[in-house]
Design an enzyme around this catalytic site. Structure first.
Site, mmCIF file in Angstrom:
data_model
loop_
_atom_site.group_PDB
_atom_site.id
_atom_site.type_symbol
_atom_site.label_atom_id
_atom_site.label_comp_id
_atom_site.label_asym_id
_atom_site.label_seq_id
_atom_site.Cartn_x
_atom_site.Cartn_y
_atom_site.Cartn_z
ATOM 1 N N ILE A 138 -74.389 5.151 12.593
ATOM 2 C CA ILE A 138 -75.774 5.360 13.031
ATOM 3 C C ILE A 138 -76.660 5.469 11.790
ATOM 4 C CG2 ILE A 138 -77.350 6.855 14.314
ATOM 5 C CD1 ILE A 138 -74.953 7.808 15.953
ATOM 6 N N ASN B 231 -81.242 14.476 12.158
ATOM 7 C CA ASN B 231 -80.841 15.876 12.291
ATOM 8 C C ASN B 231 -81.850 16.811 11.641
ATOM 9 O OD1 ASN B 231 -78.530 16.189 13.856
ATOM 10 N ND2 ASN B 231 -77.141 15.658 12.186
ATOM 11 N N ASP C 296 -76.591 15.771 18.347
ATOM 12 C CA ASP C 296 -75.404 15.671 19.199
ATOM 13 C C ASP C 296 -75.681 14.791 20.422
ATOM 14 O OD1 ASP C 296 -74.050 17.301 17.474
ATOM 15 O OD2 ASP C 296 -74.182 19.104 18.717
ATOM 16 N N GLU D 94 -71.190 10.562 11.969
ATOM 17 C CA GLU D 94 -71.901 9.595 12.803
ATOM 18 C C GLU D 94 -71.248 8.219 12.737
ATOM 19 O OE1 GLU D 94 -74.069 9.571 8.782
ATOM 20 O OE2 GLU D 94 -72.878 10.939 10.019
#
Length: 327
Positions: free
Chosen positions: A187, A194, A203, A229
């Site tokens: 990702i 985040n 999440d 990720e």
């Protein structure tokens, strides 16, 4: 002597089945076959014991408990089908042994005739109930074992295979000699997401991307969360020319989709809304590196490293792209 011969045959069979289980892809089918075989062997041994002249006639009741040992043993597995198979064949086999003993006694077999009073239907009913009860307990135990195994093999957040499980499966695929395609997926800018929105949103994004990746491939393909990720997919049947197209469709789908998440104002960072709830809309992209066995390496581990290198090439080239070899 017959019991010793049967025991030796059972040991030889177990060694051969263990070797077969390691070579075949569906080891569970072999294990279910083993449960059926051992239950049938116990029935054959018991039938021989109660119709053959010997000095310890009372030992047939001890031989019966081999059924219970077998059912208990398969209950320690993580496949309830083994417990069902062992229990069913044990019950059917024991009923067959009792009928065989009655027929042998009627035909004039002296050993069967002496043991016939001990094979009354009241006692047999109790034994069959014991076998059925043991089977139910074994199935429940195997179900629990399956649940525990799943927990040990699955990533708790996304439900995909974890890294350890993926590495084990990949090693087995390497022994099969099949062609293989491995794709590493990451990702883009996940740390920034985040930092801006918090780990709860992060999440949610991980679960969302994981579900999209899983839906893009077949049930038999390996899909795992490899760490943080980063995800990895291993696909067999690489003659399928659509694999690269599927990876491109996955990348485009993630890039053009919007993930919406409704949270209270207290839970959202950087979202201004006068109401009690706010909807956060997130767009993200993924980068993919793809490699193939044997074109990009002689082992699955080498191909995995090559796919990882191409993933970093995709990120260095600007992200939101698939990097593959010339082949």
């Amino acid at each position: 002597m017959q019991c010793l011969a049967a025991g030796a045959f059972a040991i030889a069979y177990s060694v051969a089945s263990e070797a077969l289980e390691r070579r075949v892809r569906n080891g569970y089918a072999v294990q279910i076959g083993n449960a059926i075989f051992y239950a049938a062997m116990i029935s054959v041994m018991l039938a021989a014991f109660i119709t053959t002249e010997h000095v310890r006639l009372h030992l047939h009741s001890i031989l019966f408990f081999l059924y219970l040992l077998l059912i208990g043993a398969v209950g320690l597995s993580d496949d309830p089908r083994q417990a069902v198979a062992a229990g069913s064949v044990s019950i059917i086999g024991y009923c067959g042994v009792v009928l065989f003993a009655h027929q042998a006694a009627t035909s004039g077999n002296p050993t069967a005739a002496r043991l016939l009073p001990e094979l009354d239907w009241v006692g047999n009913g109790i034994k069959i109930t014991m076998l059925a009860g043991a089977s139910v307990v074994a199935v429940a135990s195997a179900e629990r074992g399956r649940a525990l195994r799943r927990l040990s093999l699955r990533d708790g957040l996304t439900g995909l295979l974890n890294r350890r499980a993926f590495d084990d499966c990949l090693a087995r695929l390497g022994k099969s000699g099949e062609e293989l395609t491995i794709a590493m997926i990451d990702i883009d800018h996940f740390k920034r997401l985040n930092d801006e929105h918090g780990h709860a949103i992060g999440d949610t994004v991980l679960r969302w991307v994981a579900s999209r990746i899983e839906r893009s491939f077949r049930t038999g393909d390996l899909v795992a969360r490899y760490g943080g990720e980063e995800f990895v997919v291993a696909l067999t049947s690489t003659a399928d020319a659509r694999i690269d197209a599927r990876l491109e469709v996955l990348r485009a789908h993630i890039a053009t989709s919007v993930m919406r998440d409704r949270r209270s104002e207290h839970d959202l960072r950087g979202v201004e809304n006068a109401g009690q709830e706010a909807e956060l809309q997130i767009k993200t992209t993924i980068s993919i590196g793809r490699a193939r066995l044997p074109a990009d390496g002689e082992t699955p581990e080498q191909v995995l490293r090559r796919a990882d290198q191409r993933l970093y090439e995709a990120k260095a080239a600007g992200r939101n792209r698939v990097v593959r070899g010339e082949h």
